[in-house]
Write a protein that holds these residues in place. Structure first.
Motif, PDB file in Angstrom:
ATOM      1  N   PRO A 103       0.570  -1.222   0.086  1.00 26.33           N
ATOM      2  CA  PRO A 103       0.132   0.026  -0.159  1.00 26.33           C
ATOM      3  C   PRO A 103       0.889   0.924  -0.229  1.00 26.33           C
ATOM      4  CG  PRO A 103       0.087  -1.238   2.357  1.00 26.33           C
ATOM      5  CD  PRO A 103       0.637  -1.857   1.115  1.00 26.33           C
ATOM      6  N   SER A 104       0.400   2.599  -0.714  1.00 28.06           N
ATOM      7  CA  SER A 104       1.214   4.054  -0.676  1.00 28.06           C
ATOM      8  C   SER A 104       1.049   4.081   0.847  1.00 28.06           C
ATOM      9  CB  SER A 104       0.503   4.825  -1.818  1.00 28.06           C
ATOM     10  OG  SER A 104      -0.746   4.880  -1.021  1.00 28.06           O
ATOM     11  N   LEU A 105       1.970   5.006   1.009  1.00 25.28           N
ATOM     12  CA  LEU A 105       2.042   5.858   2.263  1.00 25.28           C
ATOM     13  C   LEU A 105       0.899   6.640   2.414  1.00 25.28           C
ATOM     14  CD1 LEU A 105       5.480   7.117   1.946  1.00 25.28           C
ATOM     15  CD2 LEU A 105       4.865   5.129   3.343  1.00 25.28           C
ATOM     16  N   GLU A 106       0.569   7.003   1.898  1.00 20.46           N
ATOM     17  CA  GLU A 106      -0.574   7.927   2.203  1.00 20.46           C
ATOM     18  C   GLU A 106      -2.150   6.867   2.563  1.00 20.46           C
ATOM     19  OE1 GLU A 106       0.963   8.177  -1.061  1.00 20.46           O
ATOM     20  OE2 GLU A 106       1.328  10.469  -0.524  1.00 20.46           O
ATOM     21  N   GLU A 107      -2.212   6.093   2.207  1.00 19.37           N
ATOM     22  CA  GLU A 107      -2.959   4.674   2.635  1.00 19.37           C
ATOM     23  C   GLU A 107      -2.571   4.667   3.526  1.00 19.37           C
ATOM     24  OE1 GLU A 107      -3.018   1.683  -0.357  1.00 19.37           O
ATOM     25  OE2 GLU A 107      -4.204   2.729  -2.350  1.00 19.37           O
ATOM     26  N   LEU A 108      -1.224   3.670   4.025  1.00 23.05           N
ATOM     27  CA  LEU A 108      -0.986   3.422   5.710  1.00 23.05           C
ATOM     28  C   LEU A 108      -1.215   4.646   6.248  1.00 23.05           C
ATOM     29  CD1 LEU A 108       2.034   1.952   4.649  1.00 23.05           C
ATOM     30  CD2 LEU A 108       0.375   1.007   5.548  1.00 23.05           C
ATOM     31  N   ASP A 109      -0.814   6.122   6.420  1.00 26.51           N
ATOM     32  CA  ASP A 109      -1.079   6.957   7.195  1.00 26.51           C
ATOM     33  C   ASP A 109      -2.532   6.892   7.610  1.00 26.51           C
ATOM     34  OD1 ASP A 109      -0.625   9.548   8.816  1.00 26.51           O
ATOM     35  OD2 ASP A 109      -1.081  10.520   6.981  1.00 26.51           O
ATOM     36  N   ALA A 110      -3.139   7.817   6.061  1.00 27.12           N
ATOM     37  CA  ALA A 110      -4.410   7.112   5.886  1.00 27.12           C
ATOM     38  C   ALA A 110      -5.364   5.337   7.918  1.00 27.12           C
ATOM     39  CB  ALA A 110      -5.465   7.442   5.354  1.00 27.12           C
TER      40      ALA A 110
END
Length: 118
Positions: free
Chosen positions: A8-15
């Motif tokens: 997963p992208s970093l944005e997805e992980l952050d969310a």
């Protein structure tokens, strides 16, 4: 049996991490911009509290320093009287600088931040 999934992208992980922390009660909910508490915004309350602290701290510091000088030099009450007034003046100067948007950093110049420098 190789399972080749794309990470997963970093944005997805952050969310996902934010949502997990919020649901676990570890993070307070994100404030709504301009949110007020009884008609007064938190920013205004912080500014008012800071002004009060600046004024009281100047007077109390002058009082304590004046008392110490009077005790040391046996000049009661002149050191305390003079330094209380100087502390009050310092408190008012701090509030004036705060109201004008002047920073506390060395070499800060309001015209540089407004005009883009030099």
């Amino acid at each position: 049996m190789s399972d080749e999934r794309t990470p997963p992208s970093l944005e997805e992980l952050d969310a996902r991490l934010r949502e997990a922390r919020r649901s676990a009660g570890m993070d307070p909910p994100e404030p709504i911009p301009g949110q007020t508490d009884g008609g007064v915004s938190n920013r205004d309350m912080a500014l008012g509290l800071r002004v009060g602290v600046e004024l009281v701290a100047g007077v109390l510091f002058g009082l304590a320093l004046g008392y110490g000088i009077d005790w040391w030099l046996d000049t009661k009450p002149w050191g305390m009287i003079i330094l209380v007034f100087l502390g009050a003046i310092a408190g008012f100067m701090n509030v004036y600088r705060l109201a004008n948007g002047q920073g506390y950093a060395a070499g800060f110049d309001k015209s540089q931040s407004r005009d883009g420098g030099e």
